[in-house]
Write an enzyme that holds these catalytic residues in place. Structure first.
Site, PDB file in Angstrom:
ATOM      1  N   ASP A 100       0.957  -6.090   1.455  1.00 11.98           N
ATOM      2  CA  ASP A 100       1.304  -4.857   0.731  1.00 11.98           C
ATOM      3  C   ASP A 100       2.829  -4.653   0.696  1.00 11.98           C
ATOM      4  OD1 ASP A 100       1.502  -2.223  -0.188  1.00 11.98           O
ATOM      5  OD2 ASP A 100       0.532  -1.324   1.565  1.00 11.98           O
ATOM      6  N   HIS A 133       1.719   3.250   3.675  1.00 13.74           N
ATOM      7  CA  HIS A 133       2.177   1.884   3.459  1.00 13.74           C
ATOM      8  C   HIS A 133       3.253   1.508   4.468  1.00 13.74           C
ATOM      9  CE1 HIS A 133      -0.061   1.809  -0.293  1.00 13.74           C
ATOM     10  NE2 HIS A 133       0.367   3.041  -0.461  1.00 13.74           N
TER      11      HIS A 133
HETATM   12 ZN   LIG Z   1      -4.626   2.995  -0.414  1.00 12.88          ZN
END
Ligand SMILES: [Zn+2]
Length: 521
Positions: free
Chosen positions: A160, A333
Site C-alpha cells: 500500500d 495507511h
Molecule cells: Zn481501506
C-alpha cells in the site's frame, strides 16, 4: 473490485469502476476473488463486474461478507454470490497449485486481511490497506506474524502506497481515543462527531467513551446507520442496551447527555452533517454550546468544502475541533516508517508498490531500497501493464491490456463516455445557448423571430445588442439557403453553430455550447 470516487475532471459521475474486458476474456482461468476488507474502494465494483468474471467464489472475512451482502440488495440483477467465509490464520486452496494464507493487518475496519498466495514460483504477499498499531509505550504489535511470513520466503511484496510519502509512524489509535475523550469531557453541551462511517474501529471506541461519560449516542446518516448495524450484528460494536437512540429522541435528553455520530466530515453535499449545517435536519439544529469534532483527514480536493463546514459551524456558535488541531484522526495507511519496518521483516525479493499515485508508489520504491530490497528489484507498474513471474524473475512485458476508467452515472454503467464528459466540462466552463427556429418547411423562411435562451453564458437581458445581432445573422443565413426542403437539417444546424459561435467568440471571447433547434411547420 473497488470503486473510485469522481474527480474534478469527471463532473456528474457517481463513481468509477475498473475495466474488466481483459479478465472477462480469461474468466475460465479465474479461480477466486479475494477481498481484503469491506471498504468501498476494495469491494464497491463487485456487483458491476461479478457476472462478467464468471461469478467465481469470493473469499472474505465476516464483516466484509456482511457489507457486500448488504450492497448486493441494491443490485437485484447481479448474480447470487458464492462466498467462502475465512478467518485470519486460515489457509485455503484456491486452485490446483495456489493456496492462500490469510493473516490480520491493522486498518480502520475490523478483520482486514492480508494474503500470502503460495504458488509454484514462490510466495506473493499482498498487505491490503494497512498501518501498524502501537501500544502505550509506542511499540508496534503483531510484528511476529509478519516475521513468520518473512521466514516462509517472499517472492514479491505488494504494498500500500497511499501514505508512502509521509515520514514517521502511524499515530496510535490509543492517542486518538485519549484526545477525543479529553475533548468530550470538556464539552458542556451536545457533542457531534463527524467521521467516515467506514472507520468502524474508531466508531466502536467512540461509542465506548460516550457510555463511560454517560451520553446517549444518536447515529445520523444512512451509511452510518447501516455500517454500525452490520458491525453490531457481528459483535464489533458493543453498545449497551439503551445507548443508541434515534436522532428524533435527542431532544428528550439534557444536552450534556447526548452525542451525535454523523457522516459528512468531508463536507459532502448530500451527507448528514450538511443537512444539520444548512438547518434542513428535522431533529438536529445547531446551537451555541454544541461541540463539533471532525475526526477524519481531509481528502485532497475536499479542502474547500471542509473549510466551509468549519466556517458554518463556527458562525452558528458551535465549538469546532479538527485533526489539524489535535491528533483526533489516525490514517488507515502506513507511513514510511511503518512500511520500512514491514519490508525488513518480510525480506521480499521483489517489491511492487500498489495503491496511490505514481509519485507515492515511487516513494515506496525508495523506502524499499532503504530497507534492503535490491535497487533493481523494485517494480513500478501502471494499470494495464502485464508482468510475468518466474522463480527468479519478475518481468514487466510489453503487453498492454485495456485499463481505462469505466464510469458509473446513476443507473448507467460505462455509458458515459469522454464525449459526455467533454460536454459537461464545456457546459460548466462556458455555459450554453439554445436557438429555436420555427421554419415554414415549403418556403424555407422563418415564421417568427428566433427564440434564444442562454444558461451560464451571459445574461441576455443586459446584452440586447448581442441578441439582436445573433437574430440578424440567423435571418441572413436563412435567406442564403435557397432550397430549404432539400437541405439536410443537420447541415443547417452546423451552419448555425459555426456562424453564431464565431460571432460570440469575437464578441465575448467565450465558446458556449450552441444548441440549434429547428422546428419545421
Ligand atoms: Zn481501506
Amino acid at each position: 473490485m473497488g470503486l473510485q470516487f469522481p474527480e474534478e475532471e469527471t463532473p456528474g459521475i457517481d463513481y468509477i469502476i475498473p475495466n474488466v474486458d481483459y479478465l472477462e476474456k480469461k474468466k475460465q482461468n479465474i479461480a477466486a476473488i479475494v477481498l481484503t476488507h469491506g471498504h468501498y474502494d476494495h469491494i464497491g465494483a463487485l456487483p458491476h463486474v461479478l457476472a462478467r468474471l464468471g461469478n467465481p467464489p469470493i473469499y472474505a472475512t465476516s464483516i466484509t461478507k456482511a457489507i457486500i451482502e448488504k450492497r448486493a440488495d441494491d443490485f437485484p440483477n447481479a448474480p447470487k454470490m458464492n462466498i467462502q467465509l475465512v478467518k485470519n490464520g486460515d489457509e485455503m486452496k484456491l486452485s490446483n497449485n495456489i493456496t492462500a494464507l490469510f493473516f490480520g493487518v491493522p486498518h480502520t475496519i475490523p478483520e482486514t486481511t492480508g494474503v500470502m498466495l503460495k504458488t509454484p514460483i514462490g510466495n506473493i504477499v499482498h498487505f491490503a490497506d494497512f498501518r501498524l498499531d502501537y501500544d502505550d509505550e509506542g511499540n508496534p504489535h503483531g510484528l511476529e506474524e509478519f516475521e513468520k511470513l518473512g521466514k516462509m520466503g517472499v517472492h514479491t511484496f505488494m504494498v500500500d502506497s497511499t501514505a508512502a510519502e509521509r515520514p514517521g509512524h502511524s499515530v496510535s489509535e490509543k492517542t486518538v481515543e485519549k484526545n477525543l475523550e479529553e475533548i468530550f469531557r470538556a464539552a458542556e453541551g451536545r457533542i457531534a462527531v463527524a467521521t467516515f462511517s467506514s472507520l468502524i474501529t474508531r466508531i466502536a471506541e467512540i461509542i465506548k467513551i460516550a457510555e463511560k461519560l454517560g451520553r446517549k449516542v444518536a447515529l445520523n446518516g444512512y451509511s452510518m446507520k447501516t455500517n454500525i448495524q452490520i458491525a453490531q450484528g457481528l459483535g464489533f460494536v458493543k453498545a449497551k442496551e439503551g445507548t443508541l437512540i434515534s436522532v428524533e429522541e435527542i431532544n428528550n435528553y439534557k444536552d450534556d447527555k447526548v452525542m451525535i455520530l454523523t457522516t459528512g466530515a468531508q463536507g459532502e453535499s448530500n451527507a448528514g452533517l450538511m443537512k444539520i449545517i444548512n438547518g434542513e435536519h428535522r431533529s438536529i439544529k445547531i446551537k451555541p454550546g454544541d461541540t463539533f469534532v471532525l475526526s477524519s483527514s481531509v481528502i485532497p480536493g475536499n479542502e474547500r468544502s471542509v473549510q466551509t463546514v468549519k466556517d458554518n459551524l463556527a458562525r452558528q456558535g458551535a465549538v469546532v475541533y479538527h485533526s489539524g488541531l489535535v491528533d483526533i484522526h489516525s490514517s488507515g495507511h502506513a507511513p514510511k516508517g511503518d512500511i520500512g519496518l514491514v519490508i525488513k521483516l518480510l525480506k521480499p525479493k521483489f517489491l511492487m508498490p500498489v495503491h496511490g499515485y505514481y509519485f507515492m508508489r515511487a516513494a515506496n520504491g525508495q523506502t524499499a531500497r532503504e530497507s534492503g530490497v535490491l535497487k533493481d528489484n523494485v517494480r513500478l507498474m501502471d494499470n494495464g501493464q502485464v508482468a510475468e513471474l518466474t522463480k527468479d524473475e519478475f518481468k514487466i512485458t510489453k503487453e498492454e491490456v485495456p485499463a481505462y476508467y469505466v464510469m458509473v452515472d446513476g443507473l448507467g454503467v460505462g455509458d458515459v463516455e469522454e464525449v459526455v464528459l467533454r460536454d459537461r466540462r464545456a457546459l460548466a466552463a462556458e455555459g450554453m445557448l439554445v436557438i429555436i427556429l420555427t421554419v415554414d418547411r415549403d418556403k424555407g423562411r422563418l415564421l417568427k423571430n428566433p427564440d434564444i435562451i442562454s444558461r451560464g453564458f451571459i445574461y441576455l437581458k443586459d446584452n440586447q445588442e448581442i441578441l439582436d445581432e445573433i437574430r440578424k445573422r440567423i435571418r441572413g443565413l436563412m435567406t442564403r439557403i435557397p432550397n430549404f426542403k432539400e437541405v439536410e437539417p443537420d447541415y443547417v444546424k452546423t451552419l448555425l453553430r459555426d456562424q453564431v459561435g464565431q460571432y460570440l467568440y469575437t464578441k465575448t471571447k467565450r465558446r458556449p455550447m450552441i444548441l440549434p433547434v429547428v422546428i419545421e411547420i
